[in-house]
Design a protein around this motif. Structure first.
Motif, PDB file in Angstrom:
ATOM      1  N   VAL A  73       0.506  -0.701  12.741  1.00 39.14           N
ATOM      2  CA  VAL A  73       1.690  -0.864  13.587  1.00 39.14           C
ATOM      3  C   VAL A  73       1.810  -2.284  14.126  1.00 39.14           C
ATOM      4  O   VAL A  73       2.879  -2.903  14.067  1.00 39.14           O
ATOM      5  CB  VAL A  73       1.661   0.152  14.751  1.00 39.14           C
ATOM      6  N   GLU A  74       0.732  -2.817  14.657  1.00 40.62           N
ATOM      7  CA  GLU A  74       0.797  -4.154  15.268  1.00 40.62           C
ATOM      8  C   GLU A  74       1.115  -5.228  14.232  1.00 40.62           C
ATOM      9  O   GLU A  74       1.842  -6.182  14.514  1.00 40.62           O
ATOM     10  CB  GLU A  74      -0.527  -4.476  15.982  1.00 40.62           C
ATOM     11  N   GLU A  75       0.562  -5.080  13.032  1.00 41.43           N
ATOM     12  CA  GLU A  75       0.840  -6.070  11.988  1.00 41.43           C
ATOM     13  C   GLU A  75       2.313  -6.018  11.563  1.00 41.43           C
ATOM     14  O   GLU A  75       2.943  -7.056  11.340  1.00 41.43           O
ATOM     15  CB  GLU A  75      -0.074  -5.844  10.781  1.00 41.43           C
ATOM     16  N   LEU A  76       2.866  -4.815  11.475  1.00 39.98           N
ATOM     17  CA  LEU A  76       4.288  -4.691  11.135  1.00 39.98           C
ATOM     18  C   LEU A  76       5.167  -5.347  12.197  1.00 39.98           C
ATOM     19  O   LEU A  76       6.179  -5.975  11.886  1.00 39.98           O
ATOM     20  CB  LEU A  76       4.660  -3.215  10.976  1.00 39.98           C
ATOM     21  N   LYS A  77       4.786  -5.190  13.451  1.00 41.74           N
ATOM     22  CA  LYS A  77       5.551  -5.813  14.533  1.00 41.74           C
ATOM     23  C   LYS A  77       5.571  -7.333  14.395  1.00 41.74           C
ATOM     24  O   LYS A  77       6.550  -7.987  14.743  1.00 41.74           O
ATOM     25  CB  LYS A  77       4.968  -5.415  15.891  1.00 41.74           C
ATOM     26  N   LYS A  78       4.488  -7.896  13.870  1.00 40.87           N
ATOM     27  CA  LYS A  78       4.437  -9.354  13.649  1.00 40.87           C
ATOM     28  C   LYS A  78       5.527  -9.811  12.700  1.00 40.87           C
ATOM     29  O   LYS A  78       6.025 -10.928  12.805  1.00 40.87           O
ATOM     30  CB  LYS A  78       3.081  -9.762  13.047  1.00 40.87           C
TER      31      LYS A  78
ATOM     32  N   GLY B 229       0.845  -1.185   0.000  1.00 41.85           N
ATOM     33  CA  GLY B 229       0.000   0.000   0.000  1.00 41.85           C
ATOM     34  C   GLY B 229       0.881   1.235   0.000  1.00 41.85           C
ATOM     35  O   GLY B 229       2.100   1.166  -0.162  1.00 41.85           O
ATOM     36  N   THR B 230       0.267   2.399   0.193  1.00 43.47           N
ATOM     37  CA  THR B 230       1.038   3.629   0.335  1.00 43.47           C
ATOM     38  C   THR B 230       1.753   3.593   1.679  1.00 43.47           C
ATOM     39  O   THR B 230       1.367   2.824   2.578  1.00 43.47           O
ATOM     40  CB  THR B 230       0.126   4.860   0.274  1.00 43.47           C
ATOM     41  N   PRO B 231       2.796   4.415   1.877  1.00 41.97           N
ATOM     42  CA  PRO B 231       3.448   4.459   3.192  1.00 41.97           C
ATOM     43  C   PRO B 231       2.463   4.723   4.324  1.00 41.97           C
ATOM     44  O   PRO B 231       2.540   4.099   5.390  1.00 41.97           O
ATOM     45  CB  PRO B 231       4.457   5.600   3.039  1.00 41.97           C
ATOM     46  N   ARG B 232       1.516   5.612   4.105  1.00 40.61           N
ATOM     47  CA  ARG B 232       0.543   5.930   5.159  1.00 40.61           C
ATOM     48  C   ARG B 232      -0.322   4.722   5.495  1.00 40.61           C
ATOM     49  O   ARG B 232      -0.613   4.440   6.661  1.00 40.61           O
ATOM     50  CB  ARG B 232      -0.329   7.117   4.724  1.00 40.61           C
ATOM     51  N   GLN B 233      -0.752   4.001   4.464  1.00 41.11           N
ATOM     52  CA  GLN B 233      -1.583   2.813   4.700  1.00 41.11           C
ATOM     53  C   GLN B 233      -0.801   1.732   5.447  1.00 41.11           C
ATOM     54  O   GLN B 233      -1.311   1.139   6.405  1.00 41.11           O
ATOM     55  CB  GLN B 233      -2.078   2.252   3.362  1.00 41.11           C
TER      56      GLN B 233
ATOM     57  N   GLN C 191       9.731   6.682  13.997  1.00 38.17           N
ATOM     58  CA  GLN C 191       9.523   7.056  15.396  1.00 38.17           C
ATOM     59  C   GLN C 191       8.321   7.964  15.575  1.00 38.17           C
ATOM     60  O   GLN C 191       7.560   7.814  16.537  1.00 38.17           O
ATOM     61  CB  GLN C 191      10.783   7.729  15.948  1.00 38.17           C
ATOM     62  N   VAL C 192       8.132   8.912  14.657  1.00 34.94           N
ATOM     63  CA  VAL C 192       7.008   9.834  14.803  1.00 34.94           C
ATOM     64  C   VAL C 192       5.680   9.087  14.613  1.00 34.94           C
ATOM     65  O   VAL C 192       4.674   9.410  15.265  1.00 34.94           O
ATOM     66  CB  VAL C 192       7.137  11.019  13.813  1.00 34.94           C
ATOM     67  N   THR C 193       5.661   8.072  13.760  1.00 27.19           N
ATOM     68  CA  THR C 193       4.464   7.267  13.562  1.00 27.19           C
ATOM     69  C   THR C 193       4.143   6.476  14.824  1.00 27.19           C
ATOM     70  O   THR C 193       2.976   6.351  15.228  1.00 27.19           O
ATOM     71  CB  THR C 193       4.650   6.299  12.376  1.00 27.19           C
ATOM     72  N   LEU C 194       5.187   5.940  15.457  1.00 26.86           N
ATOM     73  CA  LEU C 194       5.000   5.188  16.698  1.00 26.86           C
ATOM     74  C   LEU C 194       4.503   6.100  17.811  1.00 26.86           C
ATOM     75  O   LEU C 194       3.613   5.710  18.588  1.00 26.86           O
ATOM     76  CB  LEU C 194       6.314   4.520  17.098  1.00 26.86           C
ATOM     77  N   LEU C 195       5.040   7.312  17.876  1.00 26.08           N
ATOM     78  CA  LEU C 195       4.579   8.263  18.896  1.00 26.08           C
ATOM     79  C   LEU C 195       3.103   8.585  18.700  1.00 26.08           C
ATOM     80  O   LEU C 195       2.328   8.612  19.664  1.00 26.08           O
ATOM     81  CB  LEU C 195       5.420   9.537  18.827  1.00 26.08           C
ATOM     82  N   ALA C 196       2.699   8.813  17.445  1.00 27.12           N
ATOM     83  CA  ALA C 196       1.285   9.097  17.161  1.00 27.12           C
ATOM     84  C   ALA C 196       0.415   7.902  17.541  1.00 27.12           C
ATOM     85  O   ALA C 196      -0.694   8.066  18.077  1.00 27.12           O
ATOM     86  CB  ALA C 196       1.112   9.429  15.676  1.00 27.12           C
TER      87      ALA C 196
ATOM     88  N   GLY D  84      -1.329   6.658  10.830  1.00 26.62           N
ATOM     89  CA  GLY D  84      -0.368   6.697   9.726  1.00 26.62           C
ATOM     90  C   GLY D  84       0.343   8.009   9.559  1.00 26.62           C
ATOM     91  O   GLY D  84       0.759   8.361   8.446  1.00 26.62           O
ATOM     92  N   ILE D  85       0.538   8.759  10.639  1.00 27.61           N
ATOM     93  CA  ILE D  85       1.312  10.005  10.550  1.00 27.61           C
ATOM     94  C   ILE D  85       2.749   9.674  10.199  1.00 27.61           C
ATOM     95  O   ILE D  85       3.343   8.749  10.756  1.00 27.61           O
ATOM     96  CB  ILE D  85       1.211  10.783  11.875  1.00 27.61           C
ATOM     97  N   LEU D  86       3.339  10.454   9.265  1.00 28.09           N
ATOM     98  CA  LEU D  86       4.659  10.118   8.742  1.00 28.09           C
ATOM     99  C   LEU D  86       5.740  11.132   9.080  1.00 28.09           C
ATOM    100  O   LEU D  86       6.930  10.802   9.038  1.00 28.09           O
ATOM    101  CB  LEU D  86       4.583   9.969   7.211  1.00 28.09           C
ATOM    102  N   THR D  87       5.364  12.377   9.391  1.00 28.47           N
ATOM    103  CA  THR D  87       6.374  13.412   9.640  1.00 28.47           C
ATOM    104  C   THR D  87       6.072  14.154  10.942  1.00 28.47           C
ATOM    105  O   THR D  87       4.928  14.160  11.430  1.00 28.47           O
ATOM    106  CB  THR D  87       6.422  14.439   8.491  1.00 28.47           C
ATOM    107  N   VAL D  88       7.103  14.798  11.479  1.00 29.84           N
ATOM    108  CA  VAL D  88       6.950  15.575  12.708  1.00 29.84           C
ATOM    109  C   VAL D  88       5.959  16.717  12.496  1.00 29.84           C
ATOM    110  O   VAL D  88       5.124  16.995  13.360  1.00 29.84           O
ATOM    111  CB  VAL D  88       8.321  16.131  13.160  1.00 29.84           C
TER     112      VAL D  88
END
Length: 282
Positions: free
Chosen positions: A236-241, A227-231, A248-253, A266-270
């Motif tokens: 997050v949880e699926e990527l961890k699998k 998908g797109t980077p945002r999608q 980092q900013v996506t994880l913070l959001a 799916g926030i990508l930038t500060v």
């Protein structure tokens, strides 16, 4: 530009007598298409098969099963090899493996010379390629005196001088410091946007793919997410699998959302995060 259909590839290990000891299936039934001018990033943990896939695009490896077409040419047909490698250039992790001359401009001109390009045109290509990666002022230097990021940009210039329509980069920033990574990523983005070169970036650095048109995630030789980077980064949880992090900013959001602060997924930038929090507070 690139079409992959039901691709499978097996590494075969043999003993001293040529008998098969083991078979490892590195690619397991991949199908995908990359359009001309696209910037596609491929993510995956070690052993996911992403580097093996990259080597099929440049016909370094041939399919065990299935088919790979580059610019309409079947990579399994030997008569297509020359044209395929002109269409799709390859940049590896370690630039020292690709730099062979003692002077920068001579190294960049090595590929076009092998293609039989006239001398005057070679030097035109060398100048344009070095300019496109921001290394023209270093043309008369020895590559040994350059930083890792600068060497990698020289390696990219050497590929660009051959005028490929597509460039495949297999973890080109893996051996670089943050400054070198930034240099190379900026070069890649400029080639894609300004030169309209199709880019296939293999990486495990999440922050390098946020400007890609499309992201593919590989695991155990298969494409498991796309998908797109945002999608992709909103999951997050699926990527961890699949043993992958997110920017980092996506994880913070993501953690803010869990805490009840409803910022978008799916926030990508500060800047995006700051704007979202400002909107939430107001």
């Amino acid at each position: 530009m690139i079409k992959v259909e039901d691709l499978a590839f097996e590494y075969i290990r043999r003993d001293e007598d040529g008998n098969v000891e083991s078979i490892s299936r590195a690619i397991d039934g991949i199908s995908m298409e990359i359009a001309r001018g696209d910037f596609v990033a491929i993510l995956g943990a070690n052993g996911s098969g992403k580097s093996t896939l990259a080597k099929h695009i440049n016909a370094i490896l041939y399919p065990t099963e299935g088919t790979v077409w580059v610019n309409g040419l079947d990579t399994r047909e030997e008569k297509n090899l020359w044209d395929i490698r002109q269409s799709a250039g390859m940049v590896f992790q370690n630039p020292d493996n690709q730099i062979i001359a003692s002077i920068v401009e001579e190294d960049v001109g090595f590929g076009p010379e092998n293609l039989g390009i006239p001398t005057d045109e070679i030097w035109e290509r060398v100048e344009k390629s070095l300019k496109s990666v921001g290394m023209l002022e270093f043309r008369n230097m020895s590559p040994n005196k350059l930083s890792g990021g600068q060497k990698q940009r020289i390696a990219i210039a050497g590929i660009m001088a051959m005028k490929p329509q597509c460039i495949v980069l297999d973890e080109p920033t893996a051996m670089l410091d943050p400054s070198g990574r930034k240099e190379v990523l900026s070069t890649i983005m400029n080639l894609n946007k300004a030169e309209k070169v199709t880019v296939l970036l293999i990486t495990h650095h999440m922050d390098e793919v946020i400007y890609a048109d499309k992201v593919l995630v590989m695991d155990n030789g298969r494409i498991v997410m796309q998908g797109t980077p945002r999608q992709v980064f909103s999951m997050v949880e699926e990527l961890k699998k699949y043993r992958l992090d997110v920017p980092q900013v996506t994880l913070l959001a993501y953690e803010l959302r869990k805490a009840g602060i409803m910022v978008p997924e799916g926030i990508l930038t500060v800047d995006e995060l700051v704007d979202s929090i400002a909107g939430y507070i107001s």
